[in-house]
Write a protein that holds these residues in place. Structure first.
Motif, PDB file in Angstrom:
ATOM      1  N   GLU A 190      78.377 -36.267  70.854  1.00 11.34           N
ATOM      2  CA  GLU A 190      78.779 -35.019  71.498  1.00 11.34           C
ATOM      3  C   GLU A 190      78.084 -33.894  70.745  1.00 11.34           C
ATOM      4  OE1 GLU A 190      82.870 -32.450  71.960  1.00 11.34           O
ATOM      5  OE2 GLU A 190      83.002 -34.632  72.113  1.00 11.34           O
ATOM      6  N   LEU A 191      77.418 -33.022  71.453  1.00 14.18           N
ATOM      7  CA  LEU A 191      76.678 -31.915  70.850  1.00 14.18           C
ATOM      8  C   LEU A 191      77.454 -30.629  71.087  1.00 14.18           C
ATOM      9  CD1 LEU A 191      74.004 -31.147  69.434  1.00 14.18           C
ATOM     10  CD2 LEU A 191      73.020 -30.835  71.709  1.00 14.18           C
ATOM     11  N   ARG A 192      77.842 -29.958  69.996  1.00 11.69           N
ATOM     12  CA  ARG A 192      78.646 -28.733  70.111  1.00 11.69           C
ATOM     13  C   ARG A 192      78.040 -27.625  69.274  1.00 11.69           C
ATOM     14  NH1 ARG A 192      84.355 -30.192  70.642  1.00 11.69           N
ATOM     15  NH2 ARG A 192      84.738 -27.969  70.553  1.00 11.69           N
ATOM     16  N   ARG A 215      73.544 -22.945  65.037  1.00  8.72           N
ATOM     17  CA  ARG A 215      73.903 -24.242  64.463  1.00  8.72           C
ATOM     18  C   ARG A 215      74.587 -25.092  65.530  1.00  8.72           C
ATOM     19  NH1 ARG A 215      77.598 -22.851  59.817  1.00  8.72           N
ATOM     20  NH2 ARG A 215      78.078 -21.164  61.257  1.00  8.72           N
ATOM     21  N   PHE A 216      74.273 -26.380  65.488  1.00  6.89           N
ATOM     22  CA  PHE A 216      74.886 -27.341  66.394  1.00  6.89           C
ATOM     23  C   PHE A 216      75.341 -28.541  65.585  1.00  6.89           C
ATOM     24  CE2 PHE A 216      72.492 -24.890  69.380  1.00  6.89           C
ATOM     25  CZ  PHE A 216      73.165 -24.986  70.583  1.00  6.89           C
ATOM     26  N   MET A 217      76.471 -29.103  65.993  1.00  8.36           N
ATOM     27  CA  MET A 217      76.967 -30.324  65.374  1.00  8.36           C
ATOM     28  C   MET A 217      76.821 -31.457  66.372  1.00  8.36           C
ATOM     29  SD  MET A 217      80.643 -31.276  63.699  1.00  8.36           S
ATOM     30  CE  MET A 217      80.315 -30.489  62.129  1.00  8.36           C
ATOM     31  N   MET A 218      76.157 -32.517  65.913  1.00  2.82           N
ATOM     32  CA  MET A 218      76.091 -33.745  66.681  1.00  2.82           C
ATOM     33  C   MET A 218      77.247 -34.599  66.182  1.00  2.82           C
ATOM     34  SD  MET A 218      72.048 -34.649  66.779  1.00  2.82           S
ATOM     35  CE  MET A 218      71.320 -33.628  65.500  1.00  2.82           C
ATOM     36  N   THR A 249      76.184 -34.834  62.276  1.00  7.40           N
ATOM     37  CA  THR A 249      74.956 -34.234  61.776  1.00  7.40           C
ATOM     38  C   THR A 249      75.006 -32.773  62.176  1.00  7.40           C
ATOM     39  OG1 THR A 249      73.724 -36.296  62.039  1.00  7.40           O
ATOM     40  CG2 THR A 249      72.432 -34.273  61.862  1.00  7.40           C
ATOM     41  N   LEU A 250      74.797 -31.896  61.211  1.00  7.93           N
ATOM     42  CA  LEU A 250      74.797 -30.462  61.470  1.00  7.93           C
ATOM     43  C   LEU A 250      73.369 -29.966  61.339  1.00  7.93           C
ATOM     44  CD1 LEU A 250      76.594 -27.946  62.007  1.00  7.93           C
ATOM     45  CD2 LEU A 250      76.788 -27.706  59.529  1.00  7.93           C
ATOM     46  N   ILE A 251      72.883 -29.309  62.394  1.00  4.28           N
ATOM     47  CA  ILE A 251      71.507 -28.806  62.387  1.00  4.28           C
ATOM     48  C   ILE A 251      71.505 -27.305  62.678  1.00  4.28           C
ATOM     49  CG2 ILE A 251      70.421 -30.988  63.007  1.00  4.28           C
ATOM     50  CD1 ILE A 251      70.277 -30.026  65.913  1.00  4.28           C
ATOM     51  N   GLU A 252      70.458 -26.644  62.221  1.00  5.65           N
ATOM     52  CA  GLU A 252      70.253 -25.231  62.537  1.00  5.65           C
ATOM     53  C   GLU A 252      68.911 -25.121  63.237  1.00  5.65           C
ATOM     54  OE1 GLU A 252      70.621 -20.800  60.614  1.00  5.65           O
ATOM     55  OE2 GLU A 252      71.131 -22.548  59.410  1.00  5.65           O
ATOM     56  N   VAL A 253      68.958 -24.672  64.501  1.00  5.21           N
ATOM     57  CA  VAL A 253      67.778 -24.632  65.356  1.00  5.21           C
ATOM     58  C   VAL A 253      67.676 -23.276  66.051  1.00  5.21           C
ATOM     59  CG1 VAL A 253      67.724 -27.134  65.740  1.00  5.21           C
ATOM     60  CG2 VAL A 253      69.101 -25.698  67.243  1.00  5.21           C
ATOM     61  N   LYS A 254      66.602 -23.090  66.798  1.00  5.82           N
ATOM     62  CA  LYS A 254      66.368 -21.810  67.467  1.00  5.82           C
ATOM     63  C   LYS A 254      67.025 -21.704  68.845  1.00  5.82           C
ATOM     64  CE  LYS A 254      61.975 -20.769  65.196  1.00  5.82           C
ATOM     65  NZ  LYS A 254      62.042 -21.746  64.139  1.00  5.82           N
ATOM     66  N   SER A 255      67.327 -22.865  69.467  1.00  4.92           N
ATOM     67  CA  SER A 255      67.866 -22.817  70.830  1.00  4.92           C
ATOM     68  C   SER A 255      68.702 -24.054  71.147  1.00  4.92           C
ATOM     69  CB  SER A 255      66.715 -22.731  71.838  1.00  4.92           C
ATOM     70  OG  SER A 255      65.986 -23.952  71.833  1.00  4.92           O
ATOM     71  N   MET A 292      68.651 -36.061  71.309  1.00  2.00           N
ATOM     72  CA  MET A 292      68.096 -37.152  72.106  1.00  2.00           C
ATOM     73  C   MET A 292      67.250 -38.105  71.263  1.00  2.00           C
ATOM     74  SD  MET A 292      69.123 -36.809  75.271  1.00  2.00           S
ATOM     75  CE  MET A 292      67.923 -37.701  76.227  1.00  2.00           C
ATOM     76  N   ARG A 293      66.790 -37.650  70.111  1.00  2.00           N
ATOM     77  CA  ARG A 293      65.958 -38.487  69.236  1.00  2.00           C
ATOM     78  C   ARG A 293      66.788 -39.322  68.257  1.00  2.00           C
ATOM     79  NH1 ARG A 293      61.375 -34.197  67.513  1.00  2.00           N
ATOM     80  NH2 ARG A 293      60.552 -35.943  66.339  1.00  2.00           N
ATOM     81  N   MET A 294      68.091 -39.034  68.155  1.00  2.00           N
ATOM     82  CA  MET A 294      68.929 -39.795  67.228  1.00  2.00           C
ATOM     83  C   MET A 294      69.009 -41.253  67.690  1.00  2.00           C
ATOM     84  SD  MET A 294      72.975 -39.410  66.187  1.00  2.00           S
ATOM     85  CE  MET A 294      72.886 -38.074  65.025  1.00  2.00           C
TER      86      MET A 294
END
Length: 144
Positions: free
Chosen positions: A111-113, A2-5, A82-88, A97-99
């Protein structure tokens, strides 16, 4: 993973200036794309710090201190996330980068964490099981 933008605040967002209709539509399209891809966990904007509350712990074991906003340094504050769950990590960067420019003004900053996962926090099997159960409770859909 998971990453938070984290969308950084600006003077305008701290002044309560709402996004334009054009920006709302662009963000809506972006969030719909995240949802269709199955990576969106949550996405929200935040009210300005005029209504915020900071709780600090000035000394170990001491009583927490409460301070009402507003707070002064907009660049140190958050306007949304924005909180996302991705593979990498690379996939997270691609989505970030698409936001669209989150403020539509050329002042936007994200900031991406990466979010800690339970196994990164403890090797104690009992504590790990408890953390995983709490996460499962949080992510269960109502009525499931």
């Amino acid at each position: 993973m998971r990453f938070m933008m984290i969308v950084k605040a600006t003077k305008d967002s701290e002044a309560g200036v709402l996004p334009s209709q054009e920006l709302l539509e662009a963000m809506s399209r972006y969030n719909e794309e995240l949802a269709r891809a199955g990576v969106l966990v949550a996405a929200d904007g935040l009210h300005p710090s005029t209504g915020a509350i900071r709780i600090s712990y000035p000394e170990p074991g001491g009583k927490p201190k409460v301070v009402d906003g507003p707070f002064t340094e907009a660049k140190e504050m958050i306007a949304g996330f924005t909180l996302i769950e991705v593979k990498s990590r690379e996939e997270a960067i691609e989505w970030a980068m698409r936001m669209p420019d989150p403020h539509g003004s050329g002042e936007g900053e994200i900031e991406l964490r990466q979010v800690f996962e339970a196994p990164e926090l403890t090797q104690d099997p009992e504590a790990l099981a408890k953390l995983i159960e709490i996460q499962a409770q949080v992510t269960r859909k109502p009525g499931a």
